[in-house]
Design an enzyme around this catalytic site. Structure first.
Site, PDB file in Angstrom:
ATOM      1  N   CYS A  88       0.879  -1.242  -0.031  1.00 40.98           N
ATOM      2  CA  CYS A  88       0.232   0.230  -0.026  1.00 40.98           C
ATOM      3  C   CYS A  88       1.284   1.008   0.225  1.00 40.98           C
ATOM      4  O   CYS A  88       1.405   2.040  -0.972  1.00 40.98           O
ATOM      5  CB  CYS A  88      -1.068  -0.835   0.808  1.00 40.98           C
ATOM      6  SG  CYS A  88      -2.892   0.904   0.935  1.00 40.98           S
ATOM      7  N   HIS A 173      -3.544  -4.838   2.185  1.00 38.32           N
ATOM      8  CA  HIS A 173      -3.137  -5.254   3.269  1.00 38.32           C
ATOM      9  C   HIS A 173      -2.934  -6.707   3.489  1.00 38.32           C
ATOM     10  O   HIS A 173      -4.100  -6.926   3.862  1.00 38.32           O
ATOM     11  CB  HIS A 173      -4.192  -4.413   4.078  1.00 38.32           C
ATOM     12  CG  HIS A 173      -3.487  -2.995   4.389  1.00 38.32           C
ATOM     13  ND1 HIS A 173      -2.585  -2.050   4.913  1.00 38.32           N
ATOM     14  CD2 HIS A 173      -4.465  -1.993   2.833  1.00 38.32           C
ATOM     15  CE1 HIS A 173      -2.468  -1.001   5.070  1.00 38.32           C
ATOM     16  NE2 HIS A 173      -3.466  -1.099   3.908  1.00 38.32           N
ATOM     17  N   GLU A 175      -1.172  -8.409   5.394  1.00 34.08           N
ATOM     18  CA  GLU A 175      -1.474  -8.762   7.449  1.00 34.08           C
ATOM     19  C   GLU A 175      -2.585  -8.630   7.740  1.00 34.08           C
ATOM     20  O   GLU A 175      -2.381  -8.704   8.972  1.00 34.08           O
ATOM     21  CB  GLU A 175      -0.288  -7.208   7.865  1.00 34.08           C
ATOM     22  CG  GLU A 175      -0.998  -5.927   8.194  1.00 34.08           C
ATOM     23  CD  GLU A 175      -0.468  -4.441   6.583  1.00 34.08           C
ATOM     24  OE1 GLU A 175      -1.165  -5.993   5.420  1.00 34.08           O
ATOM     25  OE2 GLU A 175      -0.862  -4.146   6.999  1.00 34.08           O
TER      26      GLU A 175
HETATM   27  N1  GLN Z   1      -3.283   5.866   0.876  1.00 33.31           N
HETATM   28  C1  GLN Z   1      -2.402   6.226   1.414  1.00 33.31           C
HETATM   29  C2  GLN Z   1      -1.616   7.041   0.949  1.00 33.31           C
HETATM   30  O1  GLN Z   1      -1.480   7.479  -0.231  1.00 33.31           O
HETATM   31  C3  GLN Z   1      -2.743   4.917   1.306  1.00 33.31           C
HETATM   32  C4  GLN Z   1      -3.240   3.890   2.108  1.00 33.31           C
HETATM   33  C5  GLN Z   1      -2.624   2.688   2.550  1.00 33.31           C
HETATM   34  O2  GLN Z   1      -1.325   2.347   2.942  1.00 33.31           O
HETATM   35  N2  GLN Z   1      -3.657   1.763   3.129  1.00 33.31           N
HETATM   36  O3  GLN Z   1      -0.518   6.807   1.481  1.00 33.31           O
END
Ligand code: GLN
Length: 200
Positions: A88, A173, A175
């Site tokens: 992410c 995610h 995890e």
């Molecule tokens: N939207 C977040 C960002 O731009 C990333 C989202 C996440 O890690 N769950 O940093």
């Protein structure tokens, strides 16, 4: 005789975001874990055998990396060829516009700001068993990828999982689900590299 490598030592960038859950999963899988907040945590000794960049908020994470002087050490760590797993916000941190470690351009909040979270079933090549139930939270996708990047999974035609050498990134995610296969694949990669090194 083949020497058996001990438990791999995996770092988890712990400036912000979901590092604790990653650390828990890695320990369950038999790795030793070191939380990384400073260049000394990253460098050791002992040296880390792999590194996880967790999800969180990429702007905050960028500021933390700058504050701690971690950008260059992180680039050097990835350049050393050690396995790095970005999830992410971690996927965002590795792209061309951030640490510039991976030949990708990530689009933040790509599924739309209003789409806070959703789940999807993803098929991964080389992963046995049922599809991975993936949890997406304000997730990015990969907008552009260079020729060395292998796309592993997509949602609506947008890449959400990829590999480039020893770099492995996911928009979601892993995890936060009970499915340990993607972390296990990463730990396995780290172990294999250690065995090669020990055998050399
Ligand atoms: N939207 C977040 C960002 O731009 C990333 C989202 C996440 O890690 N769950 O940093």
């Amino acid at each position: 005789m083949v020497a058996t490598a001990g438990a791999p030592l995996i770092g988890v960038l712990a400036l912000q975001g979901g590092f604790a859950a990653h650390a828990r999963v890695l320990r369950e899988l038999g790795a030793e874990v070191r939380e990384v907040r400073t260049p000394a945590d990253l460098g050791g000794p002992p040296a880390l055998d792999g590194l996880v960049l967790p999800g969180g908020e990429s702007t905050t994470m960028t500021l933390g990396i700058e504050r701690e002087g971690l950008a260059e050490p992180l680039r050097a760590f990835a350049a050393s060829g050690a396995p790095v797993f970005g999830t992410c916000a971690g996927l965002i941190m590795l792209d061309r516009a951030h640490l510039g470690v991976m030949d990708t351009v990530a689009r933040r909040n790509a599924f739309g700001r209003q789409v806070h979270s959703f789940e999807a079933d993803l098929d991964f090549p080389d992963l046995e068993g049922p599809p991975v139930r993936a949890v997406f939270i304000r997730a990015p996708w990969i907008d552009e990828a260079g020729p060395e990047v292998e796309i592993l999974a997509e949602v609506d035609g947008h890449p959400v999982a990829a590999r480039q050498g020893e770099l492995f990134v996911l928009s979601f995610h892993p995890e936060l689900s009970d499915d340990r296969r993607l972390h296990a694949a990463f730990v396995e990669r780290v172990r294999r590299r250690l065995e090669h090194r020990d055998a050399a």
